[in-house]
Motif scaffolding. Structure first.
Motif, PDB file in Angstrom:
ATOM      1  N   ASP A  62       1.116  -1.024  -0.171  1.00  0.00           N
ATOM      2  CA  ASP A  62       0.050  -0.126   0.137  1.00  0.00           C
ATOM      3  C   ASP A  62       0.986   1.251   0.029  1.00  0.00           C
ATOM      4  OD1 ASP A  62      -2.715  -1.040  -0.156  1.00  0.00           O
ATOM      5  OD2 ASP A  62      -2.657  -1.597   2.103  1.00  0.00           O
ATOM      6  N   VAL A  63       0.683   2.251  -1.008  1.00  0.00           N
ATOM      7  CA  VAL A  63       1.468   3.283  -0.962  1.00  0.00           C
ATOM      8  C   VAL A  63       0.384   4.448  -1.254  1.00  0.00           C
ATOM      9  CG1 VAL A  63       3.289   4.471  -2.314  1.00  0.00           C
ATOM     10  CG2 VAL A  63       3.523   2.225  -2.118  1.00  0.00           C
ATOM     11  N   ASN A  64       0.761   5.627  -0.649  1.00  0.00           N
ATOM     12  CA  ASN A  64      -0.291   6.758  -0.527  1.00  0.00           C
ATOM     13  C   ASN A  64       0.462   7.558  -2.118  1.00  0.00           C
ATOM     14  OD1 ASN A  64      -1.107   9.934  -0.014  1.00  0.00           O
ATOM     15  ND2 ASN A  64      -2.439   8.850   1.104  1.00  0.00           N
ATOM     16  N   TYR A  65      -0.784   8.065  -2.694  1.00  0.00           N
ATOM     17  CA  TYR A  65      -0.792   8.752  -3.827  1.00  0.00           C
ATOM     18  C   TYR A  65       0.254   9.743  -3.812  1.00  0.00           C
ATOM     19  CZ  TYR A  65      -3.337  12.800  -2.533  1.00  0.00           C
ATOM     20  OH  TYR A  65      -3.757  13.971  -1.812  1.00  0.00           O
ATOM     21  N   LYS A  66       0.619  10.462  -2.693  1.00  0.00           N
ATOM     22  CA  LYS A  66       1.581  11.472  -2.331  1.00  0.00           C
ATOM     23  C   LYS A  66       3.006  11.121  -2.665  1.00  0.00           C
ATOM     24  CE  LYS A  66      -1.266  14.163   0.527  1.00  0.00           C
ATOM     25  NZ  LYS A  66      -1.317  14.949   2.253  1.00  0.00           N
ATOM     26  N   ARG A  67       3.106   9.623  -2.552  1.00  0.00           N
ATOM     27  CA  ARG A  67       4.545   9.010  -2.429  1.00  0.00           C
ATOM     28  C   ARG A  67       4.735   8.098  -3.664  1.00  0.00           C
ATOM     29  NH1 ARG A  67       3.072   9.915   2.055  1.00  0.00           N
ATOM     30  NH2 ARG A  67       4.462  10.551   3.908  1.00  0.00           N
ATOM     31  N   LEU A  68       3.840   8.565  -4.886  1.00  0.00           N
ATOM     32  CA  LEU A  68       3.892   7.858  -6.325  1.00  0.00           C
ATOM     33  C   LEU A  68       3.994   8.976  -7.254  1.00  0.00           C
ATOM     34  CD1 LEU A  68       0.994   5.352  -5.786  1.00  0.00           C
ATOM     35  CD2 LEU A  68       3.334   4.811  -5.807  1.00  0.00           C
ATOM     36  N   LYS A  69       4.617   8.670  -8.069  1.00  0.00           N
ATOM     37  CA  LYS A  69       5.063   9.691  -9.309  1.00  0.00           C
ATOM     38  C   LYS A  69       4.767   8.803 -10.588  1.00  0.00           C
ATOM     39  CE  LYS A  69       8.073  12.708 -11.396  1.00  0.00           C
ATOM     40  NZ  LYS A  69       9.614  13.683 -11.138  1.00  0.00           N
ATOM     41  N   LEU A  70       4.056   9.390 -11.563  1.00  0.00           N
ATOM     42  CA  LEU A  70       3.838   8.508 -12.954  1.00  0.00           C
ATOM     43  C   LEU A  70       4.961   8.484 -13.825  1.00  0.00           C
ATOM     44  CD1 LEU A  70       1.815   7.225 -14.614  1.00  0.00           C
ATOM     45  CD2 LEU A  70       1.343   9.534 -15.949  1.00  0.00           C
ATOM     46  N   ASN A  71       5.397   7.029 -14.084  1.00  0.00           N
ATOM     47  CA  ASN A  71       6.613   6.994 -15.009  1.00  0.00           C
ATOM     48  C   ASN A  71       5.938   6.999 -16.369  1.00  0.00           C
ATOM     49  OD1 ASN A  71       9.088   6.348 -16.079  1.00  0.00           O
ATOM     50  ND2 ASN A  71       8.655   4.312 -15.774  1.00  0.00           N
ATOM     51  N   LEU A  72       5.251   5.936 -16.626  1.00  0.00           N
ATOM     52  CA  LEU A  72       4.544   5.863 -17.985  1.00  0.00           C
ATOM     53  C   LEU A  72       3.140   5.240 -17.770  1.00  0.00           C
ATOM     54  CD1 LEU A  72       7.434   4.071 -20.039  1.00  0.00           C
ATOM     55  CD2 LEU A  72       6.581   6.443 -20.441  1.00  0.00           C
ATOM     56  N   PRO A  73       2.157   5.881 -18.433  1.00  0.00           N
ATOM     57  CA  PRO A  73       0.608   5.411 -18.477  1.00  0.00           C
ATOM     58  C   PRO A  73       0.693   3.829 -19.097  1.00  0.00           C
ATOM     59  CG  PRO A  73       0.917   7.088 -20.003  1.00  0.00           C
ATOM     60  CD  PRO A  73       2.186   6.952 -19.443  1.00  0.00           C
ATOM     61  N   ALA A  74      -0.410   3.074 -18.709  1.00  0.00           N
ATOM     62  CA  ALA A  74      -0.753   1.791 -18.914  1.00  0.00           C
ATOM     63  C   ALA A  74      -1.115   1.684 -20.529  1.00  0.00           C
ATOM     64  CB  ALA A  74      -1.870   1.151 -18.322  1.00  0.00           C
ATOM     65  N   SER A  75      -1.723   2.898 -20.932  1.00  0.00           N
ATOM     66  CA  SER A  75      -2.196   2.938 -22.275  1.00  0.00           C
ATOM     67  C   SER A  75      -0.847   2.909 -23.223  1.00  0.00           C
ATOM     68  CB  SER A  75      -2.765   4.323 -22.629  1.00  0.00           C
ATOM     69  OG  SER A  75      -2.291   5.348 -21.969  1.00  0.00           O
ATOM     70  N   GLU A  76       0.479   3.544 -22.997  1.00  0.00           N
ATOM     71  CA  GLU A  76       1.551   3.501 -23.631  1.00  0.00           C
ATOM     72  C   GLU A  76       2.303   1.906 -23.632  1.00  0.00           C
ATOM     73  OE1 GLU A  76       4.089   6.747 -23.126  1.00  0.00           O
ATOM     74  OE2 GLU A  76       2.316   8.456 -23.169  1.00  0.00           O
ATOM     75  N   LEU A  77       2.030   1.329 -22.547  1.00  0.00           N
ATOM     76  CA  LEU A  77       2.687   0.098 -22.249  1.00  0.00           C
ATOM     77  C   LEU A  77       1.996  -1.323 -22.821  1.00  0.00           C
ATOM     78  CD1 LEU A  77       3.818   0.897 -18.573  1.00  0.00           C
ATOM     79  CD2 LEU A  77       5.417   0.872 -20.627  1.00  0.00           C
ATOM     80  N   TYR A  78       0.666  -1.426 -22.748  1.00  0.00           N
ATOM     81  CA  TYR A  78      -0.007  -2.405 -23.157  1.00  0.00           C
ATOM     82  C   TYR A  78      -1.238  -2.381 -24.038  1.00  0.00           C
ATOM     83  CZ  TYR A  78       2.255  -3.219 -18.318  1.00  0.00           C
ATOM     84  OH  TYR A  78       2.938  -3.109 -17.535  1.00  0.00           O
ATOM     85  N   PRO A  79      -1.757  -3.219 -24.979  1.00  0.00           N
ATOM     86  CA  PRO A  79      -2.839  -3.029 -25.620  1.00  0.00           C
ATOM     87  C   PRO A  79      -4.148  -3.070 -25.007  1.00  0.00           C
ATOM     88  CG  PRO A  79      -1.931  -5.358 -25.676  1.00  0.00           C
ATOM     89  CD  PRO A  79      -1.056  -4.529 -25.018  1.00  0.00           C
ATOM     90  N   GLU A  80      -5.309  -2.510 -25.415  1.00  0.00           N
ATOM     91  CA  GLU A  80      -6.476  -2.484 -24.824  1.00  0.00           C
ATOM     92  C   GLU A  80      -6.922  -3.783 -23.961  1.00  0.00           C
ATOM     93  OE1 GLU A  80      -9.604  -0.718 -26.958  1.00  0.00           O
ATOM     94  OE2 GLU A  80      -8.414   0.924 -27.768  1.00  0.00           O
ATOM     95  N   ASP A  81      -7.131  -4.791 -24.692  1.00  0.00           N
ATOM     96  CA  ASP A  81      -7.384  -6.103 -23.994  1.00  0.00           C
ATOM     97  C   ASP A  81      -6.200  -6.725 -23.300  1.00  0.00           C
ATOM     98  OD1 ASP A  81      -5.980  -6.650 -26.215  1.00  0.00           O
ATOM     99  OD2 ASP A  81      -7.498  -8.054 -27.178  1.00  0.00           O
ATOM    100  N   TYR A  82      -5.374  -6.263 -22.718  1.00  0.00           N
ATOM    101  CA  TYR A  82      -4.153  -7.006 -22.358  1.00  0.00           C
ATOM    102  C   TYR A  82      -4.624  -7.550 -20.994  1.00  0.00           C
ATOM    103  CZ  TYR A  82       0.345  -7.887 -20.261  1.00  0.00           C
ATOM    104  OH  TYR A  82       1.681  -8.622 -19.960  1.00  0.00           O
ATOM    105  N   ASP A  83      -4.306  -8.713 -20.630  1.00  0.00           N
ATOM    106  CA  ASP A  83      -4.650  -9.610 -19.548  1.00  0.00           C
ATOM    107  C   ASP A  83      -3.685  -9.215 -18.341  1.00  0.00           C
ATOM    108  OD1 ASP A  83      -5.348 -11.376 -17.638  1.00  0.00           O
ATOM    109  OD2 ASP A  83      -4.937 -13.001 -18.621  1.00  0.00           O
ATOM    110  N   PHE A  84      -3.938  -8.387 -17.481  1.00  0.00           N
ATOM    111  CA  PHE A  84      -3.069  -8.043 -16.272  1.00  0.00           C
ATOM    112  C   PHE A  84      -2.559  -8.998 -15.259  1.00  0.00           C
ATOM    113  CE2 PHE A  84      -4.422  -3.706 -17.964  1.00  0.00           C
ATOM    114  CZ  PHE A  84      -3.361  -2.869 -17.977  1.00  0.00           C
ATOM    115  N   SER A  85      -3.494 -10.046 -15.254  1.00  0.00           N
ATOM    116  CA  SER A  85      -3.088 -11.121 -14.446  1.00  0.00           C
ATOM    117  C   SER A  85      -1.724 -11.697 -14.710  1.00  0.00           C
ATOM    118  CB  SER A  85      -4.231 -12.231 -14.597  1.00  0.00           C
ATOM    119  OG  SER A  85      -4.072 -12.919 -15.962  1.00  0.00           O
TER     120      SER A  85
END
Length: 642
Positions: free
Chosen positions: A590-613
């Motif tokens: 668990d990490v509070n949003y204040k201690r997170l910084k976006l590196n790359l969004p999922a839309s740039e890393l995976y296709p729309e129907d990607y299985d995140f499991s």
């Protein structure tokens, strides 16, 4: 002692100032070679010398110390099989005359300077050598009467020159060559007499052409009638030079026979120059002699930093009598650094036998090492931060320190987290104390005051601060640590005492009444009330609508986990507190949003129907899910991460 200590404390500048008072280059060199001693007898002997030299200067400020320039080169010419030149012998004569002057000068100074005046007995009188140089050299030349042979040769040269000039004058007036001359003058070429003949009449004048004019229209001819005269002249000049060399060899031999005495005299004169340059410097800073103790102590009364001149504020510095560690606390720009530099520099000067700009009753101990950590000392070569480079320096200090060491530490523990810096400062001071060091440290950590108060070997001190002018006085107070001037200054500038009371409670976890300071000035207290009046219309949080945290990240987003310094992947969230479940390596945290910084969004890393499991579930877990989708499997349970 090391060069870093000398540079940081300004000892090198003291040497340069002493060198500026020296009259000779040899004296200046010796001043720059000055070095502290750890031998008590030697230090007191140096002090006695300087004290006596000052007494001599009070009687007569003009000490005859000159004639040394060039003598080192003269000595280098000894025993080389080559005679000294006339100018070198004249330097020798000047030096011998100076030696006689210093002997006469010191003769009546025995009553004020018995030790220093006795040094002239190392300068032997060399009257025979001086008299012979005076007899043989006049006006920078070997005198005609230096030897009978030289006098005879020079008389012959004079006679031959007269005959030659008479013959030349006859030639100029004779009809034999007069019509062919460019002008009726005699000149010299390569040391031989010639007449100027017109080019077109070259065959009319018999003789040798020794030169031609720039235009080529004039030939400088040596008539054959005077050629034999000039040959005889050259032979006489050679005889003269041979006789001159004999005289120079004789004088050089006399000087070389007294080489030991001359060297001793030079050493004594150089020492006098160095000694009186120290005495002149000590007089310039109004210095006094201090008592020297074999124990490592510092007792400087009304001590002034010698490089600050009239701007220096007198300080009372006492370490090593009842305690051997002094810790100065208080605000910056109060003069803490100047205080420890004054203590260190005066200690080095005392061990160099110099008198010090201090008050009567001062004393200095003998330290085998003076180790310092002053200034940022940032190491560009090692790419170290200010804090890191200072720690590296302190490590070396900890290695070298013993019970004969003076350690000077400025702003100990600064440059890092205040809590850790304070603890580190206390630990370093404890360790240095256990090694028996004499310590003079400054720090801005007020907690160190309590540490020093609770340690019998330590004493607190502070730099005085004038609350009326809101300026430091640069005076050192021993026995009391520096107060928190921030609260006092804030009150002076108009902050309400209630705010200061709250600040005191937050800082020291204790209560203190500042309001009573205004009991005699209720008008001023009333004027400050506006600072603490609460706002009746202050915004309040709505109790009916629970504020949901805004969603900032999506499943699959690559994020920086700032607290860990690692990359992770968003699994789910946020919850009501703004926390996200983040996959970091092989675990979810668990990490509070204040201690997170976006590196790359999922839309740039995976296709729309990607299985995140694939990312969030193990291979065995995904296999089990697949089997359970087809049929029931006994005694197997799949739990979803919360």
């Amino acid at each position: 002692m090391n060069e870093q200590t000398f540079t940081v404390l300004g000892y090198d500048k003291i040497k340069e100032e002493i060198a500026s008072f020296a009259l000779t280059e040899s004296g200046r060199i010796k001043a720059r070679e000055m070095h502290p001693s750890t031998n008590m007898q030697q230090i007191t002997s140096w002090q006695e010398e300087v004290s006596e030299a000052i007494e001599i200067l009070k009687v007569s400020s003009s000490v005859p110390i000159h004639g040394l320039e060039g003598m080192e080169m003269v000595l280098k010419g000894f025993n080389k099989g080559i005679p000294l030149r006339t100018e070198q012998l004249m330097l020798m004569l000047s030096f011998l005359e100076t030696c006689n002057k210093i002997r006469r000068f010191m003769k009546d100074k025995e009553y004020v300077a018995p030790r220093v005046s006795a040094y002239v007995f190392a300068i032997e009188e060399l009257p025979e050598l001086a008299a012979e140089i005076q007899r043989c050299i006049r006006n920078g030349q070997i005198d005609d009467y230096a030897t009978r042979e030289l006098l005879k040769v020079r008389k012959q040269i004079g006679i031959q020159e007269d005959r030659l000039k008479e013959k030349l004058n006859q030639l100029l007036k004779s009809a034999k060559i007069k019509p062919f001359l460019q002008e009726a003058v005699i000149s010299q070429r390569n040391g031989r007499y010639v007449v100027p003949v017109k080019k077109e009449y070259r065959g009319k004048v018999r003789g040798s052409v020794l030169d031609t004019s720039a235009s080529g229209s004039t030939l400088f001819v040596e008539p054959e009638e005077i050629g034999s005269f000039q040959d005889q002249m050259e032979w006489l000049y050679l005889e003269e030079q041979a006789e001159v060399e004999k005289v120079l060899f004789a004088l050089t031999g006399l000087a070389e026979g007294k080489e030991k005495e001359i060297r001793s005299a030079i050493e004594t004169m150089v020492h006098y120059d160095y000694l009186f340059s120290k005495a002149k410097y000590c007089r310039s800073i109004d210095a006094k002699r201090v008592a020297i103790h074999d124990d490592p102590i510092i007792l400087f009364k009304e001590a002034r930093h010698p490089l600050l001149g009239e701007k220096a504020v007198p300080l009372m510095i006492d370490i090593g009598t009842d305690y051997h560690a002094l810790v100065i606390t208080g605000p910056n720009t109060g003069g803490k650094t100047v205080s420890i530099k004054t203590a260190g520099l005066l200690s080095l000067m005392a061990q160099s036998g110099l008198l010090l700009p201090v008050g009567v009753g001062s004393a200095a101990g003998i330290f085998h090492k003076v180790l310092v950590d002053i200034g940022d000392g940032q190491s560009i070569e090692q790419n170290l931060s200010t804090f890191s480079s200072r720690i590296v320096n302190i490590i070396e200090i900890l290695k070298e320190t013993n019970d004969r060491t003076l350690v000077l530490l400025d702003e100990l523990g600064s440059g890092t987290d205040p809590g850790e810096g304070m603890g580190l400062a206390a630990a370093i001071l404890e360790n240095l104390n256990s090694k028996g060091a004499t310590i003079f440290a400054t720090t801005h950590y007020s907690e160190i005051k309590d540490f020093a108060d609770n340690h019998e070997d330590f004493m607190n001190g502070s730099m005085e601060f004038d609350l009326e002018t809101l300026k430091p006085t640069y005076r050192l107070r021993i026995g009391k640590g520096g107060d928190s001037q921030a609260f006092a200054i804030a009150l002076k500038l108009g902050i309400h005492p209630k705010l200061i009371e709250r600040a005191h409670n937050i800082t020291y976890k204790s209560e203190k009444d500042y309001t009573t300071l205004f009991k005699n000035d209720p008008v001023e207290l009333k004027a400050r009330e506006q600072q603490i009046i609460a706002n009746k219309h202050k915004r309040k949080k709505s109790s009916t609508v629970a504020k949901q945290p805004a969603k900032r990240f999506e499943m699959g987003d690559s994020v920086h986990v700032l607290s860990l310094g690692e990359l992770g992947v968003i699994y789910k969230g946020p919850d009501s507190r703004g926390n996200y479940l983040v996959q970091v390596r092989d675990r979810k945290i668990d990490v509070n949003y204040k201690r997170l910084k976006l590196n790359l969004p999922a839309s740039e890393l995976y296709p729309e129907d990607y299985d995140f499991s694939i990312i969030f579930e193990s291979k065995e877990h995904r296999k089990l899910l697949n089997q359970m989708g087809k049929k029931h499997i006994d005694e197997r349970v799949i739990r979803e991460d919360n």
